[in-house]
Design a protein around this motif. Structure first.
Motif, PDB file in Angstrom:
ATOM      1  N   THR A  63       1.011  -1.236  -0.041  1.00 23.77           N
ATOM      2  CA  THR A  63      -0.139  -0.020  -0.141  1.00 23.77           C
ATOM      3  C   THR A  63       0.871   1.177  -0.126  1.00 23.77           C
ATOM      4  O   THR A  63       1.689   1.480   0.835  1.00 23.77           O
ATOM      5  CB  THR A  63      -0.802   0.086   1.088  1.00 23.77           C
TER       6      THR A  63
ATOM      7  N   SER B 208       0.614   5.214   0.164  1.00 23.77           N
ATOM      8  CA  SER B 208      -0.254   6.459   0.511  1.00 23.77           C
ATOM      9  C   SER B 208       0.059   7.675   0.208  1.00 23.77           C
ATOM     10  O   SER B 208       1.300   7.936   0.519  1.00 23.77           O
ATOM     11  CB  SER B 208      -1.078   6.253   1.857  1.00 23.77           C
ATOM     12  N   ASP B 209      -0.521   8.865  -0.117  1.00 27.84           N
ATOM     13  CA  ASP B 209       0.125  10.269  -0.066  1.00 27.84           C
ATOM     14  C   ASP B 209      -1.209  11.113   0.288  1.00 27.84           C
ATOM     15  O   ASP B 209      -1.863  10.694   0.601  1.00 27.84           O
ATOM     16  CB  ASP B 209       0.613  10.632  -1.551  1.00 27.84           C
TER      17      ASP B 209
ATOM     18  N   GLU C 155      -8.024   3.906  -4.049  1.00 27.62           N
ATOM     19  CA  GLU C 155      -9.020   4.915  -3.337  1.00 27.62           C
ATOM     20  C   GLU C 155      -8.563   6.579  -3.256  1.00 27.62           C
ATOM     21  O   GLU C 155      -7.313   6.600  -3.112  1.00 27.62           O
ATOM     22  CB  GLU C 155      -9.315   4.530  -1.861  1.00 27.62           C
ATOM     23  N   SER C 156      -9.181   7.400  -3.911  1.00 33.71           N
ATOM     24  CA  SER C 156      -8.773   8.496  -3.727  1.00 33.71           C
ATOM     25  C   SER C 156      -9.826   9.740  -3.858  1.00 33.71           C
ATOM     26  O   SER C 156     -10.960   9.318  -4.033  1.00 33.71           O
ATOM     27  CB  SER C 156      -7.960   8.766  -5.324  1.00 33.71           C
TER      28      SER C 156
ATOM     29  N   THR D 109      -4.277   9.967  -1.869  1.00 28.70           N
ATOM     30  CA  THR D 109      -4.625   8.745  -2.792  1.00 28.70           C
ATOM     31  C   THR D 109      -3.766   7.587  -2.099  1.00 28.70           C
ATOM     32  O   THR D 109      -2.780   7.729  -1.545  1.00 28.70           O
ATOM     33  CB  THR D 109      -4.015   8.826  -4.121  1.00 28.70           C
ATOM     34  N   ARG D 110      -4.559   6.506  -1.983  1.00 34.48           N
ATOM     35  CA  ARG D 110      -4.103   5.102  -1.634  1.00 34.48           C
ATOM     36  C   ARG D 110      -4.181   3.979  -2.641  1.00 34.48           C
ATOM     37  O   ARG D 110      -5.106   3.851  -2.961  1.00 34.48           O
ATOM     38  CB  ARG D 110      -4.954   4.742  -0.447  1.00 34.48           C
TER      39      ARG D 110
ATOM     40  N   ARG E 281      -3.176   0.385  -3.518  1.00 36.20           N
ATOM     41  CA  ARG E 281      -3.045  -1.056  -2.980  1.00 36.20           C
ATOM     42  C   ARG E 281      -2.689  -2.170  -4.204  1.00 36.20           C
ATOM     43  O   ARG E 281      -3.631  -2.312  -5.014  1.00 36.20           O
ATOM     44  CB  ARG E 281      -4.321  -2.040  -2.019  1.00 36.20           C
TER      45      ARG E 281
END
Length: 417
Positions: free
Chosen positions: A349, A351-352, A398-399, A405-406, A408
């Motif tokens: 994962t 993420s930011d 997912e964003s 945003t993430r 995976r």
């Protein structure tokens, strides 16, 4: 309305129409059977009426499936009762056969002064019949009305009709289920064909795009090399007047060279040469070669995750994800990478805390060369998606705009690990 929703709507309408037609046919058959069945008992009722008037009703052999018979005068007083016929007639309004659900019987309840009304009869004709009947009755004396039959009651065990109704209800259920199965099969077949058609169209576009990109990449490399050579010659000439311009030229050449490399990555076979890798060690090695300080929460506690993937493909996946996170406008301190096990898959994962991806662009994020960045190539996520699928995995994003945003990346674990 998209093609899938339109298909569901059409199939639903077809199902409702065919089911309604089936129900109507079965109801019509049930009514026809019921009235054919009742016609025989109308003859019995007529026979009872005449034998009562002739004083011989006690000699009548009533069929076993007739459970109750009642003959009543103008004042609803019983003149003749058989079986469970009511001693006080309460319901005189139903002049048609009706089912008694409590006893599973058919009830015939007649007011002889209110006969059946033919469907196609003229209203004046019906009024004339009623008028003649009431005129004839009104001339009768009270004693005659006391002994004259006006109401008749019969209750019939409706086992044959009930059996026919149950059979028809079963037919309705089976036919409806068959229609549903056929429509679902047809819908599924159409959706699969639509999926294959879209895949073929997509593959055709990718083949054309790949051919064009491969040609463009090949054609761009040589001019870039020439430009670099010329800028080096100019720089070695000792003239510093054009150093700022040369710096810009070299930066843009490097950017174009990196973009051609990424396009080349996308065009390569996604599977590569898979090897059995310790995912945690590979992540450490890839991150050690980068200058950014990426947050690695709890990665030390991550379990041993053995996956089978081409090392260069894995590096390309992580590099593209981290580059996208950095280009999103996120602070380095907000970028993190985690490893975890989810069932039979290892999950990476990234993420930011950047600007996020607009909702309207989410459907196209894996399309090659689609980008909203002024300096983006649009192949980063396409490479991630292609290489991950080549290793048997999947990508989920997912964003939320302004909330980051993430991404995976799920890779299958080696069996036994």
């Amino acid at each position: 309305m998209n093609e899938r929703r339109f298909l569901y709507l059409i199939l639903t309408l077809i199902f409702l129409v065919l089911t309604a037609m089936t129900v109507m046919i079965m109801i019509t058959q049930t009514r026809q059977k019921t009235f054919e069945y009742l016609l025989e008992y109308e003859k019995v009722l007529n026979h009872l009426y005449h034998t009562y008037n002739e004083g011989e009703i006690d000699k009548v052999d009533i069929p076993d499936d007739i459970s109750s018979v009642g003959l009543y005068n103008f004042y609803k007083q019983p003149l003749y009762l058989y079986g469970n016929a009511p001693k006080v007639l309460l319901d005189e309004g139903k002049n048609r056969p009706h089912f008694s659900g409590e006893r599973n019987t058919i009830v015939l309840n007649r007011d002889l002064l209110n006969p059946f009304i033919p469907v196609l009869s003229d209203e004046a004709f019906i009024d004339g019949i009623h008028s003649n009947l009431f005129n004839r009755v009104s001339s009768k004396s009270e004693d005659e009305k006391q002994s004259m039959i006006r109401y008749v009651y019969m209750e019939i065990t409706d086992a044959p009709v009930m059996l026919f109704r149950r059979k028809n209800n079963l037919v309705i259920v089976l036919v409806s289920a068959l229609i549903l199965i056929i429509l679902l099969y047809m819908g599924n077949l159409y959706l699969r064909n639509m999926k294959y058609r879209n895949q073929i169209e997509s593959q055709e576009r990718l083949v054309m795009l790949g051919t064009a990109a491969r040609t463009l990449t090949h054609e761009v490399k040589n001019p870039l090399s020439s430009i670099r050579l010329q800028t080096s010659i100019i720089k070695r000439s000792g003239c510093t007047l054009h150093d700022p311009s040369l710096k810009i030229i070299n930066e843009e050449v490097s950017r174009l060279a990196a973009m051609t490399e990424r396009v080349g990555d996308f065009l390569r076979h996604p599977g590569g040469i898979p090897s059995l890798l310790d995912l945690k060690n590979e992540v450490y090695q890839i991150l050690d070669k980068r200058k950014e300080e990426i947050q690695l929460p709890d990665i030390e506690n991550a379990p041993v995750l053995m996956v089978r993937i081409d090392p260069e493909r894995l590096k390309s996946i992580l590099d593209n994800l981290l580059n996208n996170a950095l280009e999103s406008g996120s602070e380095e301190s907000d970028i993190s990478l985690t490893l975890e096990r989810n069932g039979s898959h290892a999950v990476i994962t990234v993420s930011d805390g950047g600007a996020g991806i607009p909702r309207e662009n989410m459907k196209r994020i894996f399309d090659p060369f689609f980008t909203t960045k002024s300096k983006g190539s649009g192949v980063g996520l396409a490479i991630v998606h292609s290489y991950t699928q080549g290793a048997g995995g999947s990508v989920n994003i997912e964003s939320t705009p302004e909330n980051g945003t993430r991404v995976r990346v799920s890779l299958p674990l080696e069996k036994g690990s």
